[in-house]
Scaffold this active site. Structure first.
Site, PDB file in Angstrom:
ATOM      1  N   GLY A   1       0.849  -1.196   0.000  1.00  0.00           N
ATOM      2  CA  GLY A   1       0.000   0.000   0.000  1.00  0.00           C
ATOM      3  C   GLY A   1       0.878   1.236   0.000  1.00  0.00           C
ATOM      4  O   GLY A   1       2.043   1.189  -0.412  1.00  0.00           O
TER       5      GLY A   1
ATOM      6  N   GLU B   1     -17.557  11.805   0.535  1.00  0.00           N
ATOM      7  CA  GLU B   1     -17.204  11.824  -0.882  1.00  0.00           C
ATOM      8  C   GLU B   1     -18.090  10.877  -1.689  1.00  0.00           C
ATOM      9  O   GLU B   1     -18.528  11.186  -2.790  1.00  0.00           O
ATOM     10  CB  GLU B   1     -15.723  11.487  -1.057  1.00  0.00           C
ATOM     11  CG  GLU B   1     -14.827  12.547  -0.409  1.00  0.00           C
ATOM     12  CD  GLU B   1     -13.351  12.385  -0.715  1.00  0.00           C
ATOM     13  OE1 GLU B   1     -12.698  13.396  -1.035  1.00  0.00           O
ATOM     14  OE2 GLU B   1     -12.840  11.259  -0.638  1.00  0.00           O
TER      15      GLU B   1
ATOM     16  N   GLN C   1      -1.041   9.998   3.702  1.00  0.00           N
ATOM     17  CA  GLN C   1       0.114  10.842   4.027  1.00  0.00           C
ATOM     18  C   GLN C   1       0.958  10.271   5.161  1.00  0.00           C
ATOM     19  O   GLN C   1       2.186  10.245   5.086  1.00  0.00           O
ATOM     20  CB  GLN C   1      -0.394  12.197   4.529  1.00  0.00           C
ATOM     21  CG  GLN C   1      -0.521  13.274   3.526  1.00  0.00           C
ATOM     22  CD  GLN C   1      -0.691  14.609   4.272  1.00  0.00           C
ATOM     23  OE1 GLN C   1       0.270  15.202   4.734  1.00  0.00           O
ATOM     24  NE2 GLN C   1      -1.931  15.037   4.402  1.00  0.00           N
TER      25      GLN C   1
END
Lengths: 429, 429
Positions: A12, A169, A316
């Site tokens: 990932g 979203e 992040q």
């Protein structure tokens, strides 16, 4: 001297970032993942809503490692780690010896004990789940077209559980799909009767954002037709809908579970203390207590040191932790120096609510700028194009976004055959 | 007067062509297909070899019908036809009444009674089959990387059965994938040991083409490393490989069956005489004998009239027959005239063997031009871009072809989770 062998579990954000950090160093790297591709998870909801194609948000791991001679990829299921023999155990019974280990196995959804979620809800953690959800949503409309007035109740009610970025979203993208794209496909279906519900247990959506941005996002969602259910907890999910803790029934064939995640099952397999959400408790340098050869990074990594914070489970953090863990190992091999504790450098956060509407917040260190509306939308586009892996993916996403922006069309609205166990529409519709 | 209702079964080349012919006429059209997309079948082998993405060769039926107000789409499985009540029977028990019917249900693979084919072979008739074959092929290489010398025999031997256009094009695309793309992904695998076998029962491949073009194609395949087995019939297919009629064993985990097709199971369901390959025998105007309200077009349509020819089962014929059947119905409704018997206007044929190598033959009527090599390759590209449905698909295919041509890269090399029953690699590898 023998080349040190570093094994990284999980391709990932954290695992890819760690693997790349070893480039041009005299070590051997083996990266293990159950899939031969890595997924840009923050955009899976756009695959589920037919805006992006599956190939836009996934990229071959081997393609990304092509330039890196010291790295090898292994497609395999990891079942555990033997710290005594320093070996990773694979599901097929074989073992991979390591000198150093970085566990970046990530997270899975957390059903918080709500009955019916594993059997009846849809999820957005894997590419297969996103494609299955897309097929299911479009199948609901095909069935509404076929059955007319005889369609079962709740066929065109869509419930999203969880008002974090994924839920918001997804809700924003769904109302655009239902309001702008599908009415042209299904003139015979009363698309005015379609409902999107967003259920959130707390009293606000997007609690990680400052109040002004939260408020903007909630207003945009409401204006575009999303029904917000705040302070609402689910008591159960069934094949016919959801029941809230206060006894309300929501008839629906589509409950999407975006309420939270917990660490991968490879966290308990590390035989090390676990914290909240089953995340691994780590030393401040991301190593495991009493296992100086083993590190963890990304969603699986929890609290650092005795009082250190548990960082948010976002890309992040994973990228920075993967790089930091790799640098720690290099420092111990006498190659370079690194500060002794991981510090998260937060650049800010952003979420998109839909066309010309996004929120973005730069960290105070970078000026603390806050954007909404069209400027936020442009900032979101720019950052996501920058972070999408591979030129081909960026180009594909840009083309699909542009087509949607200018023509209100979404190309990827195919109903493909379902992979069972990930939302089989035939059993649900 | 009530609007006549035309039901079309199958949204392939024939069905789409028929539906479009009714545009701007005062009729009602219902197009039924089990999938909500139609597939550009001639390019499925490029999906299986990771050159094109699934979304490039499939397009939403509803997207194609958007401009046509008199047409409606119904996603459903057709189980039969009741000619007495003039109704199409759906698998869920419901019925769709029609005034006129066009059966464009197409074809499925024909195993010609060879044991083991349904259980162990891979096919290229549907999008799911193509994606599953791609995942399986890439999984064989992942396993070869994982197992090294312990890999089972035949893991990197790929057998294609049938030397028609599908088999030849697949063989050509596979050797390019194995020779140019995958060696960069799998430096640890001895790609020199990979073999592609093309098995053909007759003494030549591409028997529909003139000898010079056949010979060119066979030479290119051989030069690029395909092992041709002519005059070779298969006696059985097993999980470990194939056995030829003369007792030869081919160890392989990947037998792709491209040896032939037969008509859809909706041919016998029409309760009408069947000919070779279970195709419907039709009047010269494509109507069914003694059922003047029912027509057939495409792969399911067989011999015409008492002595008329059975046309090749290719897209060109399907498009022309679909349009002709629709015009017959319009003529009977007093709207326009059409000649009484279908005549196939053959424009020519083409097949691609690989980079810069294709064969193309214009029909004698159009000059009889024959192309090979680079001119054939350019002609092939041009025609396929022209016939691919939808601008978005054309653009996507062009981008993927260009990237491959100039960089030898193929983006779509993801191993996705298998839909069971269509080649489950876990059970085979």
């Amino acid at each position: 001297m023998k080349q040190p062998h570093i094994v990284i579990i999980g391709a990932g954000f954290a695992g890819m970032s760690a693997a790349r950090t070893f480039r041009r160093h005299d070590v051997r790297v083996t990266l293990i993942d159950r899939n031969n591709y890595y997924t840009f998870q923050p955009l899976l909801y756009q695959v589920a809503t037919a805006l992006l194609e599956a190939d836009d948000v996934a990229r071959s791991v081997r393609a990304s490692l092509r330039g890196q001679r010291n790295a090898r990829f292994l497609q395999a299921d990891v079942s555990g780690v033997d710290h005594d023999s320093k070996e990773v155990l694979l599901a097929d019974g074989s073992r991979v010896a390591f000198d150093w280990l970085i566990n970046c196995a990530g997270s899975r959804y957390n059903h918080f004990g709500v009955p019916g979620v594993p059997e009846h809800a849809f999820f957005l953690k894997t590419l297969t789940e996103a494609v299955n959800l897309r097929s299911h949503i479009l199948s609901c409309f095909e069935r509404a077209s076929r059955d007319g007035a005889a369609a079962p109740p709740g066929l065109l009610e869509f419930v999203i559980v969880g008002g974090g970025p994924t839920g918001v979203e997804l809700a924003g993208s769904l109302v655009e799909l239902f309001g702008r794209v599908l009415p042209k496909d299904f003139p015979e279906v009363d698309t005015g009767a379609v409902r999107v519900h967003l259920v959130e247990a707390q009293d606000s959506i997007l609690t990680a954002y400052p109040p002004r941005l939260r408020c903007y996002a909630a207003n945009v969602l409401k204006k575009r037709g999303v029904q917000l259910h705040l302070d609402t907890q689910l008591a159960a999910v069934t094949a016919e809908g959801a029941r809230t803790a206060d006894g309300q029934q929501l008839a629906s064939r589509t409950i999407v579970w975006a309420a939270g995640i917990r660490a991968s099952s490879l966290a308990p397999a590390m035989d090390s203390p676990l914290g909240r959400g089953q995340r691994l408790e780590l030393n401040a340098d991301l190593s495991l207590p009493e296992r100086p050869w083993a590190f963890a990074a990304g969603d699986i990594a929890g609290q650092l040191g005795d009082e250190g914070p548990a960082h948010p489970q976002v890309g992040q953090v994973a990228i920075q932790q993967g790089r930091f863990a790799a640098r720690q190992i290099l420092a111990r091999l006498g190659r370079g120096r690194v500060r002794p504790e991981f510090r998260y450098s937060d650049r800010g956060n952003m979420a998109i609510i839909g066309r010309n509407a996004a929120i973005a917040e730069l960290s105070p260190r970078l000026g603390g700028l806050r954007l909404t509306g069209f400027p936020g939308f442009i900032a979101w586009l720019f950052i996501h194009l920058l972070y999408l892996p591979g030129h081909r993916n960026r180009f594909g996403a840009l083309v699909n976004w542009a087509i949607h922006y200018f023509t209100f069309d979404r190309h990827a609205r195919l109903i493909t055959e379902m992979v069972p166990g990930k939302g089989d529409c035939e059993n649900r519709n």
